[in-house]
Design a protein around this motif. Structure first.
Motif, short mmCIF file in Angstrom:
data_model
loop_
_atom_site.label_atom_id
_atom_site.label_comp_id
_atom_site.label_asym_id
_atom_site.label_seq_id
_atom_site.Cartn_x
_atom_site.Cartn_y
_atom_site.Cartn_z
N SER A 257 5.21 7.18 -7.94
CA SER A 257 5.69 5.94 -8.48
C SER A 257 4.74 5.27 -9.35
O SER A 257 3.67 5.35 -9.41
N ARG A 258 5.57 4.06 -10.01
CA ARG A 258 4.67 3.18 -10.91
C ARG A 258 3.39 2.51 -10.22
O ARG A 258 2.45 2.23 -10.72
N ALA A 259 3.68 2.23 -8.81
CA ALA A 259 2.70 1.56 -8.16
C ALA A 259 1.27 2.42 -7.89
O ALA A 259 0.20 1.98 -8.25
N CYS A 260 1.75 3.75 -7.88
CA CYS A 260 0.39 4.64 -7.72
C CYS A 260 -0.14 4.62 -9.02
O CYS A 260 -1.53 4.82 -9.06
N GLN A 261 0.49 4.74 -10.25
CA GLN A 261 0.15 5.04 -11.42
C GLN A 261 -0.69 3.86 -11.53
O GLN A 261 -1.80 3.94 -12.36
N ALA A 262 -0.36 2.57 -11.32
CA ALA A 262 -1.19 1.23 -11.73
C ALA A 262 -2.34 1.42 -11.06
O ALA A 262 -3.48 1.13 -11.70
N LEU A 263 -2.46 1.55 -9.68
CA LEU A 263 -3.56 1.64 -9.00
C LEU A 263 -4.59 2.68 -9.35
O LEU A 263 -5.66 2.56 -9.88
N ASP A 264 -4.19 3.90 -9.58
CA ASP A 264 -4.92 4.89 -10.24
C ASP A 264 -5.42 4.72 -11.36
O ASP A 264 -6.61 5.32 -11.75
N TRP A 265 -4.75 4.24 -12.43
CA TRP A 265 -5.23 4.01 -13.67
C TRP A 265 -6.37 2.83 -13.68
O TRP A 265 -7.46 3.26 -14.26
N LYS A 266 -6.44 1.96 -13.01
CA LYS A 266 -7.26 0.90 -12.71
C LYS A 266 -8.55 1.79 -12.21
O LYS A 266 -9.83 1.45 -12.71
N PHE B 89 -0.75 -2.97 -15.63
CA PHE B 89 -1.41 -2.08 -14.19
C PHE B 89 -2.19 -2.91 -13.17
O PHE B 89 -3.00 -2.34 -12.57
N GLY B 90 -1.83 -4.56 -13.37
CA GLY B 90 -2.63 -5.25 -12.08
C GLY B 90 -3.84 -5.73 -12.70
O GLY B 90 -4.37 -5.34 -13.70
N CYS B 91 -4.24 -6.59 -11.64
CA CYS B 91 -5.61 -7.36 -12.02
C CYS B 91 -7.03 -6.33 -11.84
O CYS B 91 -6.72 -5.48 -10.78
N ASN B 92 -8.07 -6.89 -12.30
CA ASN B 92 -9.16 -6.08 -12.07
C ASN B 92 -9.98 -6.78 -10.77
O ASN B 92 -10.83 -7.39 -10.99
N VAL B 93 -9.36 -6.65 -9.71
CA VAL B 93 -9.78 -6.97 -8.43
C VAL B 93 -9.98 -5.79 -7.63
O VAL B 93 -9.52 -4.52 -7.93
N PRO B 94 -10.75 -5.67 -6.33
CA PRO B 94 -11.04 -4.73 -5.55
C PRO B 94 -9.68 -4.27 -5.04
O PRO B 94 -8.79 -4.88 -4.72
N PRO B 95 -9.60 -2.75 -4.87
CA PRO B 95 -8.25 -2.36 -4.41
C PRO B 95 -8.01 -2.72 -3.15
O PRO B 95 -8.96 -2.92 -2.12
N PRO B 96 -6.83 -2.51 -2.64
CA PRO B 96 -6.34 -2.96 -1.26
C PRO B 96 -7.01 -1.93 -0.35
O PRO B 96 -7.15 -0.78 -0.69
N LYS B 97 -6.92 -2.36 0.93
CA LYS B 97 -7.37 -1.29 1.92
C LYS B 97 -6.39 -0.17 2.06
O LYS B 97 -5.12 -0.38 1.84
N PHE B 98 -6.79 0.67 2.70
CA PHE B 98 -6.28 1.99 3.05
C PHE B 98 -5.07 1.54 4.03
O PHE B 98 -5.50 1.14 5.02
N HIS B 99 -3.85 2.15 3.62
CA HIS B 99 -2.95 1.75 4.86
C HIS B 99 -2.96 2.75 5.85
O HIS B 99 -3.13 3.95 5.20
N THR B 100 -2.63 2.52 7.03
CA THR B 100 -2.98 3.48 8.16
C THR B 100 -1.77 4.77 7.97
O THR B 100 -2.48 5.87 8.09
N VAL B 101 -0.87 4.57 7.56
CA VAL B 101 0.10 5.76 7.29
C VAL B 101 -0.43 6.62 6.05
O VAL B 101 -0.47 7.94 6.22
N HIS B 102 -0.83 5.90 5.21
CA HIS B 102 -1.44 6.83 3.97
C HIS B 102 -2.73 7.58 4.29
O HIS B 102 -3.22 8.58 3.85
N GLN B 103 -3.41 6.86 4.96
CA GLN B 103 -4.87 7.37 5.56
C GLN B 103 -4.35 8.73 6.19
O GLN B 103 -5.15 9.78 6.18
N PHE B 104 -3.33 8.65 7.15
CA PHE B 104 -3.03 9.89 7.99
C PHE B 104 -2.29 11.11 7.02
O PHE B 104 -2.73 12.08 7.16
N LEU B 105 -1.56 10.51 5.96
CA LEU B 105 -1.01 11.68 5.14
C LEU B 105 -2.27 12.45 4.25
O LEU B 105 -2.01 13.57 4.28
#
Length: 281
Positions: free
Chosen positions: A242-251, A182-198
């Protein structure tokens, strides 16, 4: 993506993403992969796992971290591609290493220390976050040399500042988090502009009844049909595109909230599930 999910112009949105993908835009490639994996805009029979894997592979080759992680899980599970656990683990490790590198680079932005200029031992200095760790400071009783010469300067509370810093926390647990699914224990990436709009759009325009938003708060994708997204197999209360969102939300959240429910899968409305695994090996 805005045309596809917000305006429900499936063909127009897909066409624009395809044009960007042809031009080797890694983000568009990964977005199209998610659409193919889920069969978005169609029925369950419209899922094209092989196309999703191929698009993820192209995006991963361009360095897209989420696509790399998605492809790694596909290889581990044999999802749309011949099962290859070893290669899947390699890709997950590479995705984690890239994620860590991005976080480390981001932490060094905004100050002038480049190992050759005197930064006066600023607590925000990337160099000193690594060089002056508490164990080292204790050996020298809080005294270090300035960059530009033998002049000694006294450090006050720098060790305490470093210990609270996210990058120091990553250093302390690097071995474990680098090997995580599920990825490293680091700060989450910034909000992508498209996702912010959604996210903002669907906060004002609620999805059609029965359609769910991806449970990762910074995604914003919405189902195009009922039960399109797969749920957590442990609790059944969250769902991901997606798995990517699962990994980020899990952390960030779900590993603290997930409470297994023994029989939720037996309910008639629970057609799809997404395996939720502890992120420690």
């Amino acid at each position: 993506m805005i045309r596809f999910y917000c305006f429900q112009n499936r063909s127009g949105g897909t066409s624009l993403m395809a044009k960007a993908a042809i031009a080797s835009h890694s983000y568009a490639l990964h977005s199209l992969a998610i659409i193919h994996f889920n069969g978005s805009g169609g029925t369950r029979k419209d899922k094209d796992l092989k196309a999703g894997v191929a698009l993820c592979a192209r995006a991963a080759a361009l360095g897209h971290i989420d696509a790399m992680r998605e492809l790694g899980h596909c290889l581990q599970d044999g999802y749309g591609i011949t099962k290859n656990v070893l290669e899947g683990r390699r890709l997950l490790l590479e995705a984690n290493a890239r994620e860590a590198a991005v976080a480390l680079l981001a932490s060094s932005a905004g100050h002038n220390c480049r190992f050759t200029t005197g930064c006066k031992l600023s607590a925000g200095c990337f160099h000193h976050q690594f060089l002056y760790q508490p164990s080292m400071l204790s050996k020298i009783s809080g005294i270090q040399r300035d960059h530009q010469g033998p002049q000694q300067v006294r450090i006050r509370h720098v060790d305490d500042c470093i210990a609270r810093h996210a990058i120091y926390s990553f250093i302390q647990t690097a071995g474990r988090s680098l090997l995580s699914d599920f990825g490293c224990n680091v700060p989450p990436p910034k909000f992508h502009t498209v996702h912010q709009f959604l996210v903002d759009w669907f906060a004002l325009h609620l999805p059609t009844s029965g359609l769910r938003l991806c449970s990762h708060a910074k995604c914003g994708r919405v189902e195009t049909r009922k039960h399109e997204f797969r749920r957590c197999s442990a609790c059944g209360t969250v769902n991901y595109c997606s798995r990517a969102c699962q990994a980020l939300d899990w952390k960030l959240r779900h590993k603290y909230d997930c409470s297994p429910v023994a029989d939720w899968e037996d309910r008639p409305d629970n057609a799809d599930v997404l395996e939720d695994v502890d992120n420690e090996l």
